[in-house]
Design a protein around this motif. Structure first.
Motif, PDB file in Angstrom:
ATOM      1  N   TRP A  84       0.823  -1.210   0.000  1.00  0.00           N
ATOM      2  CA  TRP A  84       0.000   0.000   0.000  1.00  0.00           C
ATOM      3  C   TRP A  84       0.860   1.265   0.000  1.00  0.00           C
ATOM      4  N   GLY A 127      -5.200  -4.430  -1.953  1.00  0.00           N
ATOM      5  CA  GLY A 127      -5.822  -5.695  -1.593  1.00  0.00           C
ATOM      6  C   GLY A 127      -5.700  -6.047  -0.134  1.00  0.00           C
ATOM      7  N   HIS A 174      -7.237  -0.588   0.074  1.00  0.00           N
ATOM      8  CA  HIS A 174      -8.138  -1.341  -0.796  1.00  0.00           C
ATOM      9  C   HIS A 174      -7.459  -1.665  -2.128  1.00  0.00           C
ATOM     10  N   THR A 175      -6.816  -0.677  -2.722  1.00  0.00           N
ATOM     11  CA  THR A 175      -6.175  -0.892  -4.016  1.00  0.00           C
ATOM     12  C   THR A 175      -5.103  -1.971  -3.928  1.00  0.00           C
ATOM     13  N   THR A 211      -8.910  -3.590  -7.229  1.00  0.00           N
ATOM     14  CA  THR A 211      -8.117  -4.044  -6.090  1.00  0.00           C
ATOM     15  C   THR A 211      -7.200  -5.168  -6.527  1.00  0.00           C
TER      16      THR A 211
END
Length: 339
Positions: free
Chosen positions: A135, A206, A203-204, A328
């Protein structure tokens, strides 16, 4: 006009005369647009017949506006805000009853039969296996791509990236769903988007996130999956409050600096000078890594009962339930608010 279209129109006319009249024209149109757009994401379109039974609708061929009036009537009866939008709060109140289907009712044309279009925000390729905190790659890419000018200076890009990307990862405010009629306020007033940025990056990549635009949501164990680490580690989520002004903020630990090991509770950040945090709505309202002074870093407990201000996100793939439509890198678990 064919016979079948005449028959359908007659049904519309009957429903139009019998539908409740709770919302005015502007509100009922807005509610109709919302229900058509978000029905699949929230999940109630899959239970159309049961929803109709709960709302007292006996014919499926009714307009989106009339359907919204029935929703508003249900909300009034349940002491909910009657906005006509069948959002997460309202759906939770009727879901159990809507699972019981006594009569099959045809879905109206305004409800989508296929999955909604994805957000216009493009996904970012993440090689999770090569990064301990993928992230952070998302956050850095956001900074370089969208929040830095050609001369290398920080820029505030405006509402577009915040609204169409970051806030799309935040259906909730605190532990509750947004008051749907007030969603425009979150997009018009972008003074508070730090938690939206953290949610978007997680979120992106995962990884579990709270889905909430409230910074303190990241202190809540039931809202997401994390490990409370004894060692300060790059990529940890830091939840904090200004010691005198009471501002709340959430960000990622970028440079560990001289932060203490095993603090066993909250940290007075003013005692440590060399660390930096990477996050959104920092500096001049941009994405940047910076030092913070005169703030308290709050500790939180993970599912194992460990307590620390160093909150390291995990995936929780075995119970993935996140339903944000943004791209995601993989399925992941968020919290009980997604049930």
């Amino acid at each position: 006009m064919t016979f079948s279209s005449i028959a359908i129109q007659q049904v519309y006319d009957v429903m139009n005369t019998s539908a409740p009249s709770i919302l005015d024209t502007g509100k009922v149109r807005a509610a109709g647009r919302y229900n058509a757009k978000h029905a699949r994401r929230i999940g109630w379109s899959h239970h159309w017949s049961g929803v109709c039974r709960v709302l007292g609708i006996t014919v499926g061929y009714l307009s989106a506006e009339d359907f919204s009036q029935y929703v508003a009537q249900f909300q009034t009866a349940k002491s909910l805000k009657p906005d006509g939008m069948l959002g997460p709060n309202t759906w939770r109140r009727m879901r159990a009853d809507a699972m019981l289907v006594l009569q099959t009712i045809a879905m109206p044309d305004w409800l989508p039969r296929k999955a909604p279009q994805k957000s216009s925000i493009k996904g970012i390729s993440v090689e999770a296996a090569n990064l301990d905190a993928p992230w952070m790659a998302i956050a850095l890419d956001e900074q370089e791509t969208h929040w830095r000018s050609h001369d290398g200076n920080e820029v505030a890009e405006g509402d577009t990236r915040v609204d169409e990307g970051y806030f799309e990862a935040c259906p909730y405010m605190g532990g509750d769903a947004w008051e749907l009629a007030e969603q425009h306020k979150r997009k018009l007033d972008n003074n508070h988007w730090c938690a939206a940025f953290v949610n978007y990056c997680l979120h992106t990549a995962g990884y579990s996130h709270t889905g909430s635009a409230g910074a303190f949501s990241f202190k809540q164990t039931k809202r997401w999956r994390f490990k409370a680490l004894s060692e300060p580690t790059r990529g940890c989520v830091i939840v904090m409050e200004h010691k005198t002004k009471g501002y709340h903020h959430v960000s990622f630990l970028d440079d560990v600096g001289n932060l203490p090991t095993d603090p066993k509770g909250d940290i007075d950040a003013s005692k440590y000078k060399s660390f930096t945090l990477l996050g959104g709505n920092q500096g001049i309202g941009t994405v940047i890594s910076k030092k913070y002074v005169n703030w308290t870093f709050y500790a939180a407990k993970d599912q194992q009962g460990n307590k620390s201000p160093y909150l390291f996100p995990i995936k929780g793939e075995d119970e993935a339930n996140c339903n944000v439509e943004l791209p995601t890198a993989g399925p992941h678990y968020c919290g009980e608010q997604w049930q």
